[in-house]
Write a protein that holds these residues in place. Structure first.
Motif, PDB file in Angstrom:
ATOM      1  N   THR A  29       0.867  -1.176   0.000  1.00 39.33           N
ATOM      2  CA  THR A  29       0.000   0.000   0.000  1.00 39.33           C
ATOM      3  C   THR A  29       0.906   1.229   0.000  1.00 39.33           C
ATOM      4  O   THR A  29       2.089   1.135   0.356  1.00 39.33           O
ATOM      5  N   PRO A  30       0.377   2.376  -0.351  1.00 33.68           N
ATOM      6  CA  PRO A  30       1.207   3.579  -0.340  1.00 33.68           C
ATOM      7  C   PRO A  30       1.822   3.856   1.039  1.00 33.68           C
ATOM      8  O   PRO A  30       2.974   4.290   1.135  1.00 33.68           O
ATOM      9  N   GLU A  31       1.075   3.566   2.087  1.00 32.63           N
ATOM     10  CA  GLU A  31       1.601   3.792   3.439  1.00 32.63           C
ATOM     11  C   GLU A  31       2.773   2.850   3.729  1.00 32.63           C
ATOM     12  O   GLU A  31       3.805   3.276   4.262  1.00 32.63           O
ATOM     13  N   ARG A  33       4.726   1.504   1.536  1.00 30.66           N
ATOM     14  CA  ARG A  33       5.834   1.922   0.672  1.00 30.66           C
ATOM     15  C   ARG A  33       6.560   3.111   1.284  1.00 30.66           C
ATOM     16  O   ARG A  33       7.792   3.180   1.272  1.00 30.66           O
ATOM     17  N   ARG A  34       5.785   4.072   1.844  1.00 28.35           N
ATOM     18  CA  ARG A  34       6.397   5.235   2.499  1.00 28.35           C
ATOM     19  C   ARG A  34       7.265   4.803   3.675  1.00 28.35           C
ATOM     20  O   ARG A  34       8.367   5.310   3.855  1.00 28.35           O
TER      21      ARG A  34
END
Length: 64
Positions: A29-31, A33-34
């Motif tokens: 998810t983008p989170e 990945r961050r």
């Protein structure tokens, strides 16, 4: 027309590039990945800080 099939070839190349980009999906998810990227940056900064202190030199030397 002197361009022939250039437009068709460009479309094929663009489609091939899109498919390559889709292959980069890591399932995060983008989170997530961050968080992964932030951890990697912290490790990189720590490694760089460790190298600058182990070199025994002042980082400001040589710059005027």
């Amino acid at each position: 027309m002197t361009r022939g099939n250039q437009r068709e070839r460009d479309r094929e190349r663009a489609q091939a590039r899109k498919q390559q980009a889709k292959g980069k999906d890591d399932g995060l998810t983008p989170e997530q990945r961050r968080e992964r990227d932030a951890k990697a940056l912290q490790e990189k900064a720590a490694k760089k800080a460790g190298q600058s202190t182990s070199s025994g030199g002042d980082a400001s030397k040589g710059t005027k």
